[in-house]
Design an enzyme around this catalytic site. Sequence first.
Site, PDB file in Angstrom:
ATOM      1  N   GLY A   1       0.890  -1.017   0.101  1.00 45.14           N
ATOM      2  CA  GLY A   1      -0.035   0.063  -0.033  1.00 45.14           C
ATOM      3  C   GLY A   1       0.803   1.207  -0.032  1.00 45.14           C
ATOM      4  O   GLY A   1       2.016   0.915   0.168  1.00 45.14           O
TER       5      GLY A   1
ATOM      6  N   GLN B   1       2.817   9.791   1.822  1.00 50.92           N
ATOM      7  CA  GLN B   1       4.195   9.362   1.758  1.00 50.92           C
ATOM      8  C   GLN B   1       4.852   9.712   0.691  1.00 50.92           C
ATOM      9  O   GLN B   1       6.206   9.380   0.356  1.00 50.92           O
ATOM     10  CB  GLN B   1       3.992   7.552   1.744  1.00 50.92           C
ATOM     11  CG  GLN B   1       3.666   7.024   2.920  1.00 50.92           C
ATOM     12  CD  GLN B   1       3.479   5.633   2.895  1.00 50.92           C
ATOM     13  OE1 GLN B   1       2.468   5.026   2.606  1.00 50.92           O
ATOM     14  NE2 GLN B   1       4.656   4.828   3.458  1.00 50.92           N
TER      15      GLN B   1
ATOM     16  N   CYS C   1       6.809  -0.650   6.703  1.00 49.73           N
ATOM     17  CA  CYS C   1       6.428   0.392   6.018  1.00 49.73           C
ATOM     18  C   CYS C   1       7.550   0.969   4.966  1.00 49.73           C
ATOM     19  O   CYS C   1       8.840   1.049   5.501  1.00 49.73           O
ATOM     20  CB  CYS C   1       6.114   1.475   7.027  1.00 49.73           C
ATOM     21  SG  CYS C   1       5.530   2.954   6.293  1.00 49.73           S
ATOM     22  N   LEU C   2       7.152   1.297   3.862  1.00 45.29           N
ATOM     23  CA  LEU C   2       7.985   1.878   2.830  1.00 45.29           C
ATOM     24  C   LEU C   2       8.754   3.280   3.535  1.00 45.29           C
ATOM     25  O   LEU C   2       9.808   3.649   2.875  1.00 45.29           O
ATOM     26  CB  LEU C   2       7.589   2.303   1.327  1.00 45.29           C
ATOM     27  CG  LEU C   2       6.850   0.859   0.927  1.00 45.29           C
ATOM     28  CD1 LEU C   2       6.137   1.224  -0.414  1.00 45.29           C
ATOM     29  CD2 LEU C   2       8.232   0.205   0.494  1.00 45.29           C
TER      30      LEU C   2
ATOM     31  N   HIS D   1      -3.276   0.240   8.264  1.00 44.28           N
ATOM     32  CA  HIS D   1      -2.024   0.895   8.288  1.00 44.28           C
ATOM     33  C   HIS D   1      -1.905   1.968   7.276  1.00 44.28           C
ATOM     34  O   HIS D   1      -1.492   3.219   7.699  1.00 44.28           O
ATOM     35  CB  HIS D   1      -1.082  -0.129   7.798  1.00 44.28           C
ATOM     36  CG  HIS D   1       0.330   0.192   7.327  1.00 44.28           C
ATOM     37  ND1 HIS D   1       1.296  -0.310   8.287  1.00 44.28           N
ATOM     38  CD2 HIS D   1       1.072   1.054   6.600  1.00 44.28           C
ATOM     39  CE1 HIS D   1       2.605   0.279   7.905  1.00 44.28           C
ATOM     40  NE2 HIS D   1       2.323   1.206   6.823  1.00 44.28           N
ATOM     41  N   GLU D   2      -2.671   1.803   6.221  1.00 42.88           N
ATOM     42  CA  GLU D   2      -2.605   2.863   5.184  1.00 42.88           C
ATOM     43  C   GLU D   2      -3.492   4.074   5.750  1.00 42.88           C
ATOM     44  O   GLU D   2      -3.119   5.185   5.245  1.00 42.88           O
ATOM     45  CB  GLU D   2      -3.272   2.248   3.833  1.00 42.88           C
ATOM     46  CG  GLU D   2      -2.462   1.278   3.120  1.00 42.88           C
ATOM     47  CD  GLU D   2      -0.740   1.729   3.120  1.00 42.88           C
ATOM     48  OE1 GLU D   2      -0.509   2.707   2.962  1.00 42.88           O
ATOM     49  OE2 GLU D   2       0.112   0.761   3.494  1.00 42.88           O
TER      50      GLU D   2
ATOM     51  N   HIS E   1      -1.503   6.413   8.068  1.00 33.87           N
ATOM     52  CA  HIS E   1      -0.625   7.315   7.292  1.00 33.87           C
ATOM     53  C   HIS E   1      -1.406   8.549   7.101  1.00 33.87           C
ATOM     54  O   HIS E   1      -0.970   9.704   7.478  1.00 33.87           O
ATOM     55  CB  HIS E   1      -0.321   6.635   5.890  1.00 33.87           C
ATOM     56  CG  HIS E   1       0.968   5.962   6.112  1.00 33.87           C
ATOM     57  ND1 HIS E   1       2.144   6.437   6.659  1.00 33.87           N
ATOM     58  CD2 HIS E   1       1.136   4.568   5.659  1.00 33.87           C
ATOM     59  CE1 HIS E   1       2.949   5.380   6.489  1.00 33.87           C
ATOM     60  NE2 HIS E   1       2.448   4.266   6.050  1.00 33.87           N
TER      61      HIS E   1
HETATM   62 NI    NI Z   1       3.314   2.462   5.629  1.00 30.23          NI
END
Ligand code: NI
Length: 197
Positions: free
Chosen positions: A55, A60, A108-109, A150-151, A154
């Site tokens: 995701g 981000q 997480c990225l 999670h998304e 953000h």
């Molecule tokens: Ni993330």
Amino acid sequence: MSETRRPRILAIAQVGEPVLREVTRSLSREELASPEIQSFIDDLVATMHHAQGAGLAANQVFRGIQICALEVGDNPRYPYKPKIPLTILVNPKLRPLSEERFDNYEGCLSVPDMRGVVSRYAELRVQAWDRHGNEIDEEVRGITAGTYQHECDHLEGKLFLDRVEDSSTLTTWKGFSRYREADFRKQVEKVVERWGS
Ligand code: NI
């Protein structure tokens, strides 16, 4: 996808960037329909694919707007995750359908080489728009529900790190595969058995 323009791979904000801590703003249907935002969504998806994420949220990639993308196919970062078709959520609202929770090992990225255990609701109602402004109203469960939380976190300026209750679960990806992955895969199987995803 726009056929006239090649999607761009965007830079991904890393933990410490203030944009990751800002609460994003909602979009009107008019803004969402604009060629600029539609191209941005193409870029968001291309960037998620390029980085092999499950995701990616707009903030981000340095845009403080309420859009996130999710997709789980055969993902080498998360080989045990149940599949999620490509989904774009605009202005999403999540509501737990019960108090039941499960422990999810997240990465997480925007948090390089770190994973940790986060408690997530096991079943959710999701209300949002898709990229064309059509209403989405669905229920998601299990590991998939964890990815949605999670998304959407953000978009509220939260990172999974904020929700890690036991800091001894924090690990590099190498440490995860060496010491934690076998046990976690067994837990994932139980979650999938219980919730269907
Ligand atoms: Ni993330």
